[in-house]
Motif scaffolding. Structure first.
Motif, PDB file in Angstrom:
ATOM      1  N   PRO A 193      -3.898   3.079  44.223  1.00 60.88           N
ATOM      2  CA  PRO A 193      -2.707   3.021  43.312  1.00 60.88           C
ATOM      3  C   PRO A 193      -3.271   2.498  42.027  1.00 60.88           C
ATOM      4  CG  PRO A 193      -2.631   0.991  44.687  1.00 60.88           C
ATOM      5  CD  PRO A 193      -3.648   2.077  45.154  1.00 60.88           C
ATOM      6  N   ASN A 194      -2.578   2.878  40.853  1.00 57.24           N
ATOM      7  CA  ASN A 194      -2.912   2.428  39.383  1.00 57.24           C
ATOM      8  C   ASN A 194      -3.153   1.129  39.156  1.00 57.24           C
ATOM      9  OD1 ASN A 194      -1.828   5.284  38.998  1.00 57.24           O
ATOM     10  ND2 ASN A 194      -3.394   5.402  37.611  1.00 57.24           N
ATOM     11  N   ILE A 195      -2.057   0.185  39.550  1.00 50.91           N
ATOM     12  CA  ILE A 195      -1.678  -1.185  39.267  1.00 50.91           C
ATOM     13  C   ILE A 195      -0.972  -1.781  40.441  1.00 50.91           C
ATOM     14  CG2 ILE A 195      -0.434  -2.955  37.974  1.00 50.91           C
ATOM     15  CD1 ILE A 195      -0.699  -0.990  35.443  1.00 50.91           C
ATOM     16  N   ILE A 196      -1.577  -2.845  40.865  1.00 51.74           N
ATOM     17  CA  ILE A 196      -0.610  -3.916  41.868  1.00 51.74           C
ATOM     18  C   ILE A 196      -0.223  -5.133  41.059  1.00 51.74           C
ATOM     19  CG2 ILE A 196      -1.925  -2.725  43.828  1.00 51.74           C
ATOM     20  CD1 ILE A 196      -3.619  -5.521  43.879  1.00 51.74           C
ATOM     21  N   LYS A 197       0.767  -5.430  41.466  1.00 55.98           N
ATOM     22  CA  LYS A 197       1.635  -6.363  40.425  1.00 55.98           C
ATOM     23  C   LYS A 197       1.967  -7.649  41.358  1.00 55.98           C
ATOM     24  CE  LYS A 197       4.954  -7.851  39.267  1.00 55.98           C
ATOM     25  NZ  LYS A 197       5.352  -8.957  39.151  1.00 55.98           N
ATOM     26  N   THR A 240      -8.198   0.316  41.152  1.00 52.56           N
ATOM     27  CA  THR A 240      -6.892  -0.530  40.866  1.00 52.56           C
ATOM     28  C   THR A 240      -7.079  -1.728  40.114  1.00 52.56           C
ATOM     29  OG1 THR A 240      -6.392   0.519  43.009  1.00 52.56           O
ATOM     30  CG2 THR A 240      -5.072  -1.152  41.929  1.00 52.56           C
ATOM     31  N   MET A 241      -6.045  -1.765  38.753  1.00 56.51           N
ATOM     32  CA  MET A 241      -5.754  -2.866  37.988  1.00 56.51           C
ATOM     33  C   MET A 241      -5.111  -3.597  38.841  1.00 56.51           C
ATOM     34  SD  MET A 241      -5.639  -0.785  34.338  1.00 56.51           S
ATOM     35  CE  MET A 241      -4.744   0.406  34.753  1.00 56.51           C
ATOM     36  N   THR A 242      -5.213  -4.987  38.463  1.00 60.61           N
ATOM     37  CA  THR A 242      -4.400  -6.127  39.078  1.00 60.61           C
ATOM     38  C   THR A 242      -4.001  -6.935  38.089  1.00 60.61           C
ATOM     39  OG1 THR A 242      -5.834  -5.844  40.955  1.00 60.61           O
ATOM     40  CG2 THR A 242      -4.426  -7.897  40.891  1.00 60.61           C
ATOM     41  N   ILE A 243      -2.588  -7.341  38.336  1.00 62.15           N
ATOM     42  CA  ILE A 243      -2.048  -8.189  37.501  1.00 62.15           C
ATOM     43  C   ILE A 243      -1.364  -9.091  38.250  1.00 62.15           C
ATOM     44  CG2 ILE A 243      -0.237  -8.545  35.528  1.00 62.15           C
ATOM     45  CD1 ILE A 243      -0.370  -5.543  35.012  1.00 62.15           C
ATOM     46  N   ILE A 244      -1.455 -10.378  38.243  1.00 62.40           N
ATOM     47  CA  ILE A 244      -0.767 -11.483  38.819  1.00 62.40           C
ATOM     48  C   ILE A 244      -0.071 -12.664  37.879  1.00 62.40           C
ATOM     49  CG2 ILE A 244      -1.253 -13.680  40.326  1.00 62.40           C
ATOM     50  CD1 ILE A 244      -3.967 -11.910  41.302  1.00 62.40           C
ATOM     51  N   THR A 245       1.290 -12.676  38.434  1.00 66.80           N
ATOM     52  CA  THR A 245       2.165 -13.822  37.614  1.00 66.80           C
ATOM     53  C   THR A 245       2.343 -14.711  38.486  1.00 66.80           C
ATOM     54  OG1 THR A 245       3.833 -12.583  38.456  1.00 66.80           O
ATOM     55  CG2 THR A 245       3.334 -11.899  36.445  1.00 66.80           C
ATOM     56  N   HIS A 246       2.437 -16.035  37.785  1.00 67.66           N
ATOM     57  CA  HIS A 246       2.708 -17.322  38.378  1.00 67.66           C
ATOM     58  C   HIS A 246       3.747 -17.989  37.679  1.00 67.66           C
ATOM     59  CE1 HIS A 246       0.780 -21.275  39.949  1.00 67.66           C
ATOM     60  NE2 HIS A 246       1.811 -20.880  40.764  1.00 67.66           N
ATOM     61  N   GLY A 247       5.050 -17.539  37.797  1.00 67.08           N
ATOM     62  CA  GLY A 247       6.037 -18.399  37.199  1.00 67.08           C
ATOM     63  C   GLY A 247       5.860 -18.796  35.793  1.00 67.08           C
ATOM     64  N   SER A 248       5.694 -19.877  35.451  1.00 65.19           N
ATOM     65  CA  SER A 248       5.745 -20.314  33.873  1.00 65.19           C
ATOM     66  C   SER A 248       4.082 -20.474  33.517  1.00 65.19           C
ATOM     67  CB  SER A 248       6.634 -21.675  33.506  1.00 65.19           C
ATOM     68  OG  SER A 248       6.144 -22.728  34.556  1.00 65.19           O
ATOM     69  N   LYS A 249       3.354 -20.457  34.849  1.00 55.55           N
ATOM     70  CA  LYS A 249       1.797 -20.510  34.392  1.00 55.55           C
ATOM     71  C   LYS A 249       1.313 -19.100  33.820  1.00 55.55           C
ATOM     72  CE  LYS A 249       2.250 -24.434  36.629  1.00 55.55           C
ATOM     73  NZ  LYS A 249       2.120 -25.663  36.115  1.00 55.55           N
ATOM     74  N   ASP A 250      -0.082 -19.346  33.502  1.00 57.20           N
ATOM     75  CA  ASP A 250      -0.574 -18.249  32.972  1.00 57.20           C
ATOM     76  C   ASP A 250      -0.505 -16.881  33.872  1.00 57.20           C
ATOM     77  OD1 ASP A 250      -1.062 -20.048  30.947  1.00 57.20           O
ATOM     78  OD2 ASP A 250      -3.361 -20.172  31.121  1.00 57.20           O
ATOM     79  N   LEU A 251      -0.626 -15.802  33.245  1.00 51.40           N
ATOM     80  CA  LEU A 251      -0.706 -14.710  33.792  1.00 51.40           C
ATOM     81  C   LEU A 251      -2.449 -14.135  34.010  1.00 51.40           C
ATOM     82  CD1 LEU A 251       0.888 -11.181  33.086  1.00 51.40           C
ATOM     83  CD2 LEU A 251      -1.461 -11.610  32.698  1.00 51.40           C
ATOM     84  N   TRP A 252      -2.756 -13.731  35.162  1.00 49.14           N
ATOM     85  CA  TRP A 252      -4.132 -13.218  35.233  1.00 49.14           C
ATOM     86  C   TRP A 252      -4.308 -11.781  35.523  1.00 49.14           C
ATOM     87  CZ3 TRP A 252      -5.469 -17.408  39.508  1.00 49.14           C
ATOM     88  CH2 TRP A 252      -5.443 -18.583  39.081  1.00 49.14           C
TER      89      TRP A 252
END
Length: 326
Positions: A193-197, A240-252
């Motif tokens: 896949p191109n991106i997992i989030k 595959t590029m990875t994007i990780i969110t964490h609520g109001s915390k920083d995105l990685w």
């Protein structure tokens, strides 16, 4: 870490197909403060067609992107779900699963600015549902250039279904974004896949199953090195590029060239349900409008921030206040 470049994205101009095999009615109840163990009466509540994929499509539609939701519906409230979706101008293709649509409840407390989610687990879809979903998927896949898989699958679907659908999309040259977790995600990675989030909790439960659950407001700095190493390995092995969110915390995020660590937008949050879905929608909308990766991340963060300021889950604005009961 500093961004080392802006990786250009290929342009897609046609429709987006969003696959969500876990539709939901979302009840949103607003209180000043909830009293546990007491009778609580709300003066403000709303009902929405929801589920992660429905939220994604609603936001994509609000952004002006042509898109379609593929799902199953079932039980006695199918028409009600379709009418709610129609109010949001959401296009749905579906098959009857002969299983009732679940209901999840959001409790908003305005005095303490908190969002609490009560989740009803889905019932199993009936035999034959998967075959019909695959038929509809193959048919509508021909019409689109990007596919988003959003949310876990309901019981009754085979464990290899998502991986097979991702493979079909990639074999036909589609841009694919995955927003689910666990073994389904692991099985899908070999399809490139191109991106997992995932969010951070989902990422850790998938790749570090022995870790404790990561709460939305929990500090995550001690995980950065381990998480970033896995993100790099995923790109090196699967592109595959990875994007990780964490609520109001920083995105990685990692795109194969640069590591990104970006603060979430600061807003006065009203309802955080659907923020991750709004992020996914903003990201793909930016992608098909030829924004580079770093720009797409900013667009996605803006969409998530707008969602947080709305009572409506998975929305950039509250456009149906008449749906509220007082």
């Amino acid at each position: 870490m500093k961004e080392r470049g802006c990786k250009a994205m290929k342009s897609y101009k046609n429709q987006v197909l969003v696959v969500c095999l876990n539709p939901t009615f979302q009840e949103t109840l607003v209180y000043k403060r909830l009293q546990i163990g007491e009778v609580n009466r709300t003066r403000l509540h709303r009902l929405d067609a929801s589920g992660k994929g429905m939220n994604v499509v609603r936001v994509l539609t609000q952004l002006g992107t042509n898109c379609t939701l593929l799902s199953h519906l079932g039980g006695s409230r199918i028409q009600e779900f379709l009418e709610l979706a129609n109010k949001d101008k959401v296009n749905i293709v579906w098959t009857d699963s002969n299983s009732p649509i679940r209901t999840c409840i959001t409790i908003l407390q305005t005095e303490v600015f908190s969002t609490t989610e009560l989740i009803q687990e889905s019932e199993s879809v009936q035999i034959g549902t998967e075959e019909e979903i695959r038929h509809l998927y193959t048919k509508h896949l021909k019409e689109v250039d990007a596919v988003i898989f959003s949310g876990t699958r309901s019981p009754g679907y085979s464990e290899n279904l998502y991986a097979q659908m991702v493979k079909e999309a990639k074999d036909t040259g589609k841009f694919v974004v995955l927003d689910y977790r666990g073994e389904d995600l692991k099985r899908s990675l070999s399809m490139k896949p191109n991106i997992i989030k995932p969010n951070l909790s989902e990422f850790c439960s998938t790749f570090f199953p022995s870790y404790d659950v990561i709460a939305e407001q929990q500090d995550s700095g001690h995980l950065k090195q381990q998480v970033s190493q896995i993100m790099k390995e995923l790109y090196d092995k699967y592109q595959t590029m990875t994007i990780i969110t964490h609520g109001s915390k920083d995105l990685w995020a990692y795109d194969g060239v640069s590591w990104y660590e970006i603060p979430a937008k600061k807003v006065k949050a009203i309802n955080t349900i659907g923020c991750g879905d709004a992020f996914t929608a903003g990201l793909v909308h930016a992608y098909i409008n030829e924004q580079c990766f770093s720009q797409a991340l900013d667009t996605a963060l803006n969409a998530a921030a707008l969602n947080a300021t709305c009572i409506t889950p998975g929305s950039l604005y509250d456009n149906s206040l008449k749906n509220f009961a007082r």
